[in-house]
Structures are given as C-alpha cells and as structure tokens.
Motif scaffolding. Structure first.
Motif, PDB file in Angstrom:
ATOM      1  N   ASP A 250       0.800  -1.227   0.000  1.00  0.00           N
ATOM      2  CA  ASP A 250       0.000   0.000   0.000  1.00  0.00           C
ATOM      3  C   ASP A 250       0.832   1.276   0.000  1.00  0.00           C
ATOM      4  O   ASP A 250       0.278   2.376  -0.033  1.00  0.00           O
ATOM      5  N   PHE A 251       2.155   1.141   0.056  1.00  0.00           N
ATOM      6  CA  PHE A 251       3.003   2.335   0.055  1.00  0.00           C
ATOM      7  C   PHE A 251       2.945   3.026  -1.305  1.00  0.00           C
ATOM      8  O   PHE A 251       2.765   2.369  -2.341  1.00  0.00           O
ATOM      9  N   PRO A 252       3.114   4.354  -1.351  1.00  0.00           N
ATOM     10  CA  PRO A 252       3.143   5.066  -2.640  1.00  0.00           C
ATOM     11  C   PRO A 252       4.252   4.536  -3.540  1.00  0.00           C
ATOM     12  O   PRO A 252       5.267   4.004  -3.061  1.00  0.00           O
ATOM     13  N   LYS A 253       4.074   4.705  -4.829  1.00  0.00           N
ATOM     14  CA  LYS A 253       5.050   4.226  -5.801  1.00  0.00           C
ATOM     15  C   LYS A 253       6.402   4.908  -5.583  1.00  0.00           C
ATOM     16  O   LYS A 253       6.483   6.124  -5.450  1.00  0.00           O
ATOM     17  N   GLY A 254       7.436   4.111  -5.543  1.00  0.00           N
ATOM     18  CA  GLY A 254       8.795   4.630  -5.363  1.00  0.00           C
ATOM     19  C   GLY A 254       9.146   4.953  -3.921  1.00  0.00           C
ATOM     20  O   GLY A 254      10.275   5.357  -3.628  1.00  0.00           O
ATOM     21  N   PHE A 255       8.181   4.747  -2.995  1.00  0.00           N
ATOM     22  CA  PHE A 255       8.415   5.110  -1.593  1.00  0.00           C
ATOM     23  C   PHE A 255       9.544   4.295  -0.980  1.00  0.00           C
ATOM     24  O   PHE A 255      10.429   4.845  -0.316  1.00  0.00           O
TER      25      PHE A 255
END
Length: 492
Positions: A210-215
């Motif tokens: 669920d983390f943002p992309k590239g996080f």
C-alpha cells in the motif's frame, strides 16, 4: 503548540529527574562501589555498544520522522518495515563485529585487556538499544515523547542504580554485574513495548503493497544517507572514551567518565527540545513552510542557550565543590578541565540551534555525507594528536573542536542554501550576561571553603544575577510576555 509545549515540559522533567539519578550513580555510587578500572570497563562497554547503534539502525529513526506524514494511512506496515530494517542492520553490524574481532582485541589488548571479556554484552546492548530507538521514533511521530523519555532517562538509570547496589551488596559477581547491564536495556525495551501496546501504537502488519510508488526506494536511500549524519553526533560523544581506554587505560577512562557525566547535563534541555521539534520541522518542510522553520531556528537558539548557559555557569562555578563530594575525589578531580571543554562543546551544539535537524529533513540531506566525513576525520585525527600530548584533557579538547567544527560547517551550509540564521541580538546578550555572571560570582567567592554552603551560595548568586540580567536586557521578551499572560489567566 500546546501539545508540543506539554510534551517538551514533561520530557525535560524526565531528563532532569534522570540527571539527578545519573549524578547519584556516576558521582557517588559508581566510585564508591567500583574501583577506577572497573568503572573504565563499565563505561567502555556501554560506549562501544552505543557507538554501534546508529550503524545498526541504518538511519531508520530519522526516516520514520521524515516519511511518516506521507504514509499515515499505512502506519503499521511502515512501523513493521522499520523494525525489519533495523534488525537487518543489527545482523550486518554483528557480522562485521565478529569479522573484525581480532582487530578490536588488538586495539584494547595492551592498555585495557579486561574489556575483551565482555564483547558479548556489547552486542546485546546494541540490539536492545536499536529496537528501542525505532519504538521511540515511531512514538515521536505521534508527538508521544514524554513516556519514551521517561523510560530512556529515568527507568534505565534506576535499573543501573539497582544493578550497582546489587554488586555493592555482593549479590552479584563483577561478570554478572556486566551482563546485568544488558538486562537493564532489555527491561527498558520491554517497558516501551507494553506502553505502545497500551496506547495501541504497537502492531505488526507485513502488507507492504500500500506504500506510494517509489516510496520504498526513497525511504531506504534517505535512511542510508542520514545514517552518516546520525553517526556523526554519536561518534563525537563516544569515540573519545574508547580512544582514552585504548591509548591510556581503563583508569583514565574512569576519570574521563566522571567528568563527562558532570558536563553532559548541560545539553539536557537541547535533547528534550530536539525530540519534540523534529516532527514539527518535518511537517513544515512537507508543507513548504520555510518561514516557520526559520522562526523556530531563532527561537530555539535563544531559549536553548538561555537555559544551557545557566547550567554551565552553575556547574563550572562550583566544580571544585562538586568533586569534593565524589568518593576517592583525589583520583577523579584531575578531570575537572574535561568538564570545561566538554561543557563548551555542548554549548556549541546549543548555540547553533537545530541546524542538524533542518538539514536532515530538508531536500539537502545529502550534505550529511560531507559534514560527517569532515567531522569523523577531524575527531579521530584530533584525538590521535592531542591525547598523547594532553591525556584526557586532550580528548576533551578534541571533542570540543570537533563539535564546534561540525556545527559551524552545518551553519554555513544552512545559511547558504536556505538563508536561515539562528543568531539574533538576544544570543549576544546571553553571552555577555554569562561572562558578567561568572566574573561577579568568581570575585565574590574565590576564597571560600569547599562544601555544600559554597555550592548553595554560588548557585543562588548565579541564578539571581543571570535571571535578573535576562529581565533587564529584555532577553526572550515575547516568550516571557506570553508566559505572564498565561499566568494571569490562570490566576483570574
């Protein structure tokens, strides 16, 4: 600002309660219960473990504070990820420890061979401390810093006092005493886990999708870079003790330990403020509120220096009387100039305000690599140069010079990149006030006999002159006016 102020006050109270317990431990209980060589072993093992902590942590502590605003919706997945990274970091550090064990053995074999017997204690303290820093950082993101500070500053010191007392009463052998040191760190960690479970902040969630992309990539990159900045401050605080043990001996480190412990109280307000201010700075950067950060930069500098310089004056004006009450004072009082140089080093941290926190949470966090590299080379070179010439005073002077250089470089960078400046007219008023206060009390009490009366009257004189001078010079006038308004509302 109310939650910040409340948490800051509670954290400061914990810090100073911890200082009282710590002073009792280090200035009376340790010298009474242990001989200088045993104190040297005790401090060397502790410092070695705490020097490894930032490396094992892989910079995750600062990463939690910076990135938490971006992943609030997945906070427990973020918490779990942070714990896993810290455990991986510990495994790496433990592996390197065993790989270079022979090098470490040879470094201490000549002057401090007894340290070698307790390398296992080092790893356990490192593990428990690393996990505790992650829990601490996660609580900090919720502005829950008071209870973690209580465990860190008060509970841990109380447990150490109980441990020392148990050895003094012959309930433990010295080997059991040293292994018990690791147990105290475990108990503090266990207490933190219970606290976080109670306020529903401890929950493992292995769902990392669920983390943002590239996080994840950005988080790891940031952690590894800020790792260097974090290790910089720890290196200054711990490397001198280890080099004193290695180059001179355990007895010398015992003297250095007593002196360092007297001086370290000066930075307590800074540590308390930093714990509370870090998530605020991170939030301001996230929202692009640069003017607010610059305002905090100046306010923190004034308030920190006003409090910390008073503490320095109180300690240094009564330094001979303080040593008078240390058991076997004739052994330890030769370290009083260590107190002076370490105290000045702590003041250099204070006067440059939150420059480190600003760099860590800004887009320029890469600069930590440059600043830490310069500082690391400087502190090791200065110790190697000054310890053979000046002994433990050389180690203290090296620490002061390294701390000042480290802070000055960061100040120049923040000034050049962000046009932030912590200095104001109040800063120079406080420095002038400090010099005048010390000169007056020195003139009045220069021939007085050492003892409680000396400490009491000197301290009272310093407080009256310093506080009165702060009012006359209108130092921190806005904060004082706000305080008086609140007191009037409370009384009405």
């Amino acid at each position: 600002m109310k939650p910040i102020a409340r948490q800051s006050i509670l954290t400061t109270l914990s810090s100073y309660l911890g200082v009282v317990i710590g002073y009792f431990n280090v200035l009376w209980l340790l010298p009474y219960a242990l001989d200088p060589e045993q104190i040297g072993i005790f401090r060397t093992i502790q410092d070695m473990a705490l020097l490894f902590v930032p490396f094992a942590q892989l910079g995750v502590g600062n990463g939690i504070t910076r990135f938490y605003p971006k992943v609030k919706s997945s906070q427990f997945s973020f918490f779990t990820l942070s714990l896993m990274m810290a455990l991986i970091g510990f495994v790496i550090v433990a592996g390197l420890f065993f790989f270079f064990k022979e090098t470490l053995v040879s470094a201490f074999a000549t002057n401090s061979p007894e340290v070698i017997d307790f390398f296992g204690v080092v790893l356990f303290i490192t593990l428990f401390s690393v996990l505790n820093t992650i829990l601490d950082a996660f609580c900090r993101s919720f502005l829950k810093v008071a209870v973690p500070a209580f465990f860190r500053e008060v509970v841990l010191r109380l447990l150490v006092a109980i441990l020392i007392s148990s050895y003094l009463l012959s309930w433990l052998s010295f080997d059991m005493f040293m292994w018990g040191l690791a147990l105290t760190y475990f108990i503090a960690l266990f207490g933190m886990i219970i606290y976080m479970l109670n306020i529903k902040l401890f929950k493992l969630n292995f769902k990392f999708t669920d983390f943002p992309k590239g996080f994840l990539k950005e988080f790891i990159k940031y952690n590894l870079i800020t790792l260097l900045g974090t290790t910089g401050a720890i290196l200054i605080m711990k490397i001198d003790s280890l080099m004193v043990s290695s180059m001179i001996g355990l007895d010398a480190n015992a003297i250095y330990t007593i002196a360092f412990s007297i001086a370290v109280v000066i930075e307590m307000p800074r540590r308390a403020i930093s714990q509370v201010i870090m998530p605020v700075v991170a939030e301001h950067f996230e929202k692009g509120e640069l003017k607010e950060i610059n305002k905090l930069y100046k306010q923190v500098a004034v308030h920190q220096l006003l409090i910390c310089l008073l503490l320095f004056l109180g300690i240094w004006s009564s330094i001979d009387s303080l040593y008078h009450f240390v058991p076997n004072s004739e052994i330890y009082e030769v370290g009083k100039w260590v107190v002076f140089w370490i105290g000045l080093g702590k003041l250099s941290d204070v006067i440059f305000s939150i420059n480190g926190e600003i760099i860590v949470f800004s887009k320029y966090y890469l600069f930590n690599i440059t600043a830490t590299l310069i500082m690391s080379i400087a502190v090791i070179f200065l110790n190697l140069f000054l310890i053979p010439i000046m002994g433990i005073e050389g180690a203290a002077l090296a620490s002061f010079l390294a701390m000042f250089l480290f802070n000055f470089i960061k100040y120049i960078f923040v000034k050049g990149r962000l046009n932030f400046d912590p200095f104001s007219a109040d800063i120079f008023k406080i420095i002038f006030l400090g010099l005048m206060t010390f000169a007056i009390q020195f003139y009045i009490f220069q021939n007085w006999e050492l003892g409680i009366l000396n400490i009491s009257l000197r301290s009272l004189t310093v407080i009256i002159i310093y506080v009165g001078g702060a009012f006359l010079l209108n130092i921190a006038k806005d904060s004082r006016d706000r305080l008086f308004k609140k007191l009037k509302r409370t009384g009405s």
